[in-house]
Scaffold this motif. Structure first.
Motif, mmCIF file in Angstrom:
data_model
loop_
_atom_site.group_PDB
_atom_site.id
_atom_site.type_symbol
_atom_site.label_atom_id
_atom_site.label_comp_id
_atom_site.label_asym_id
_atom_site.label_seq_id
_atom_site.Cartn_x
_atom_site.Cartn_y
_atom_site.Cartn_z
ATOM 1 N N THR A 238 0.844 -1.189 0.000
ATOM 2 C CA THR A 238 0.000 0.000 0.000
ATOM 3 C C THR A 238 0.877 1.236 0.000
ATOM 4 O OG1 THR A 238 -1.775 1.178 1.159
ATOM 5 C CG2 THR A 238 -0.146 0.078 2.529
ATOM 6 N N GLY A 239 0.387 2.318 -0.586
ATOM 7 C CA GLY A 239 1.086 3.595 -0.528
ATOM 8 C C GLY A 239 2.486 3.585 -1.095
ATOM 9 N N GLY B 159 -3.937 -0.203 4.338
ATOM 10 C CA GLY B 159 -4.663 0.518 3.311
ATOM 11 C C GLY B 159 -4.367 1.996 3.381
ATOM 12 N N LYS B 160 -4.450 2.667 2.251
ATOM 13 C CA LYS B 160 -4.241 4.108 2.151
ATOM 14 C C LYS B 160 -2.905 4.535 2.775
ATOM 15 C CE LYS B 160 -9.192 5.218 2.127
ATOM 16 N NZ LYS B 160 -10.283 6.011 2.733
ATOM 17 N N GLY B 161 -1.884 3.689 2.585
ATOM 18 C CA GLY B 161 -0.545 4.044 3.065
ATOM 19 C C GLY B 161 -0.334 3.838 4.544
ATOM 20 N N ASP C 54 2.499 4.735 9.452
ATOM 21 C CA ASP C 54 2.731 5.239 8.108
ATOM 22 C C ASP C 54 3.745 4.330 7.408
ATOM 23 O OD1 ASP C 54 3.923 6.768 5.896
ATOM 24 O OD2 ASP C 54 2.741 8.438 6.664
ATOM 25 N N GLY D 124 -8.108 -2.309 0.947
ATOM 26 C CA GLY D 124 -7.547 -1.252 1.779
ATOM 27 C C GLY D 124 -8.386 -0.001 1.864
ATOM 28 N N SER D 125 -9.578 0.005 1.272
ATOM 29 C CA SER D 125 -10.412 1.205 1.339
ATOM 30 C C SER D 125 -11.009 1.398 2.728
ATOM 31 C CB SER D 125 -11.523 1.139 0.290
ATOM 32 O OG SER D 125 -12.281 -0.055 0.409
ATOM 33 N N ASP E 115 -11.365 4.341 8.784
ATOM 34 C CA ASP E 115 -10.673 4.929 7.641
ATOM 35 C C ASP E 115 -9.179 4.720 7.881
ATOM 36 O OD1 ASP E 115 -9.397 6.469 5.756
ATOM 37 O OD2 ASP E 115 -10.781 8.150 5.925
ATOM 38 N N ALA F 185 -6.588 5.922 6.602
ATOM 39 C CA ALA F 185 -5.754 7.124 6.527
ATOM 40 C C ALA F 185 -5.770 7.913 7.825
ATOM 41 C CB ALA F 185 -6.216 8.011 5.371
ATOM 42 N N THR F 186 -6.905 7.914 8.538
ATOM 43 C CA THR F 186 -7.052 8.770 9.723
ATOM 44 C C THR F 186 -7.333 8.012 11.010
ATOM 45 O OG1 THR F 186 -9.441 9.031 9.380
ATOM 46 C CG2 THR F 186 -7.969 10.598 8.257
#
Length: 562
Positions: free
Chosen positions: A118-119, A172-174, A192, A223-224, A243, A245-246
């Motif tokens: 991912t990422g 997911g999302k890095g 990260d 990974g969404s 999520d 990412a957050t």
């Protein structure tokens, strides 16, 4: 160009360059590392697959995958123009355009426990008895981005795995998901993947009598969303969607106790698919459960095709189909499929599935086709994989890049997997049979022209036949007797396959050269001889030997036909 880091002790300190080690986190163990890095990819490759046509081999390479199980492509995937091969002994990245090795990472004496992509990074966890490690590697070059210990406060932060988004780690999302603490004090933290530093800690606490875990449910994820399981007394399972990412909780859904047994969960395009007893229900990106559809699926592993999710329902001996579910409206539709699909991927607006041939013969015939499914029209065309696959082996579609299809052929018996890249060449003939028209399959008259001593010759079009979808090709069986009356021998000559070129046919048969019959290759089967003559593959059975003049005469006739 690749640059060897070499077999050496890994002395890169997290304090010096990458992620800062938290007070309770042990430093990663120093281990021997075999690390080769490569150059950055040129350009941005597309995930586009080929249009239907004749598959022509562009390159092939052999990979040692150790224990690959019964799925030749189980640890092979395409990302950022690299074909990543993850095996217990380490990670190898090939240039998907050429098949050449670009980089690899190994820790000799230690096993790869899990991985995620991912990422723009490959995250790999390893174990060797002296403590766990997790490293972040740049996908394009293999450059080491960071390394950390898996031991946080005496707990393995990746111990419980998660949805199996390719390699057992939740990401997911890095961001890589980890769990910290134990019992009631478990916290979910995101790392990260580019820096190795903690990015967030989820505002999520288990209720009394419940435990938070990164779930061990079977399933897949793009990974969404990241799923976190909260197990409570009475076998109630509460699923939280984060999520990645957050770390923010998007929704929470409770599964009643009677539905948690053998429950699987998969994520694609923000939609969560829960499945049990081969029936799937859907939770939309907003957390609302879709009242309809309830979709039968075997196996229940969705893939994304444009704005839709595709789920197969493939049952031996029963009607089979693909269900496409719109991720916005939830509306479902079905398109036909065959029960003999082995694997499938999506590439932009098409689905590619490897399919076994409906045939009784495995020698000298393509055992696998690639089905190209157009979800818009619901139609499928099949392209034969004209390569030899061991009887116990499988051919698995593993990815597509820049209009080229990547297929892995191997078996659970051997550690070696052959990866083959195919281009597609347009054809005016039937795609299912390599562009070869029906009239190009020779009949009895062609096979026996000028052969002496033949009587009672007839052409039969009977089983076994080759079938792909509704396209069916009956083989030519030429049955005749040869010799004088009272001393005649019965002979059968079956036309097994006609390829477009001799090179295509050569890939299907692994026989001996230098036959007295004049054939290019001869393979001794249990009760017959299989011969390749140019682009023709025939099977000769009965009271005849491969050195008999009648066989040599049939070979000459096929040469003359061209």
């Amino acid at each position: 160009m690749i640059r060897r880091i070499g077999l050496a002790l890994s002395l890169v300190s997290l304090l010096g360059s990458c992620a800062l080690v938290a007070p309770e986190e042990k430093p990663p163990p120093d281990v021997e590392v075999d690390h080769v890095i490569g150059d950055a990819p040129r350009g941005t490759p597309s995930a586009r697959g080929p249009a239907p046509g004749i598959l022509r081999e562009a390159w092939r390479t052999d990979l040692t995958m150790d224990d690959v199980g019964d799925q030749a492509g189980s640890a092979l995937l395409v990302s950022d123009g690299r074909l990543l091969a993850v095996a217990p002994h380490g990670v190898t990245a090939l240039d998907a355009a050429t098949g050449e090795e670009e980089w690899h990472y190994r820790e000799p004496g230690r096993d790869t426990e899990g991985f995620a992509v991912t990422g723009g990074a490959v995250v790999v966890s390893t174990d060797g008895g002296d403590g766990g490690r997790v490293v972040g590697l740049e996908t394009g070059t293999g450059r080491l981005l960071w390394q950390r210990s898996l031991d946080v406060g005496g707990q393995d932060v990746l111990r419980y795995g998660a949805l199996r988004s390719g390699g057992g780690l939740s990401a997911g999302k890095g961001v890589l998901l980890t769990q910290r603490g134990e019992e009631q004090d478990v916290r979910i933290a995101g790392v990260d993947v580019r820096t190795g530093k903690d990015r967030w800690t989820a505002d999520l606490t288990a209720q009394p009598g419940c435990l938070l875990r990164l779930p061990l449910m079977e399933g897949t994820s793009d990974g969404s969303l990241a799923l976190v399981a909260e197990h409570c007394r009475g076998d109630t399972l509460r699923v939280h969607a984060l999520d990645p990412a957050t770390g923010q909780v998007r929704w929470t859904h409770e599964q009643p106790s009677e539905s948690t047994y053998q429950l699987t969960a998969s994520v694609a395009r923000g939609v969560t698919v829960f499945a049990r007893d081969d029936m799937a229900t859907f939770i939309g990106p907003d957390g609302r459960k879709w009242a309809d559809p309830v979709v039968p699926c075997v196996p229940c592993r969705p893939i994304t095709v444009g704005e839709e999710l595709l789920l197969p329902s493939l049952k031996a001996g029963e009607e089979s189909w693909f269900t496409l579910v719109n991720t916005t409206s939830g509306q479902a539709r079905q398109i036909p499929a065959t029960e003999n699909h082995v694997s499938w991927i999506s590439a932009t607006d098409r689905v590619y599935a490897s399919v076994t041939a409906l045939t009784r013969t495995e020698i000298g015939l393509p055992r696998f086709w690639v089905a190209v499914v157009d979800p818009v029209t619901g139609t499928a065309e099949g392209m034969p994989l004209q390569t030899a696959v061991e009887p116990e082996g499988r051919a698995v579609v593993v990815g597509a890049v820049d209009g080229r299809l990547l297929v892995a052929a191997g078996s659970s018996v051997r550690a070696k997997v052959t990866v083959i890249a195919y281009d597609s060449v347009p054809t005016t003939g039937p795609v299912e049979f390599g562009g070869v028209r029906p009239e190009e399959w020779p009949g009895c008259r062609t096979l026996l022209r000028g052969v002496r001593g033949v009587s009672a010759a007839r052409t039969m079009h009977t089983n076994p036949y080759v079938q792909f979808g509704t396209e069916k090709r009956f083989r030519t069986t030429c049955t005749f007797t040869v010799g004088d009356e009272g001393d005649a021998d019965d002979v059968d000559v079956d036309v097994i396959w006609v390829a477009a070129t001799a090179k295509d046919a050569d890939r299907l048969l692994d026989g001996e050269r230098g036959s007295p019959s004049g054939a290019d290759e001869v393979y001794r089967a249990e009760d017959s001889w299989v011969l390749r003559v140019g682009r023709y593959i025939i099977e000769v059975s009965g009271d005849v030997d491969v050195s008999d003049p009648v066989v040599a005469a049939v070979v000459r006739n096929l040469r003359a036909k061209g």
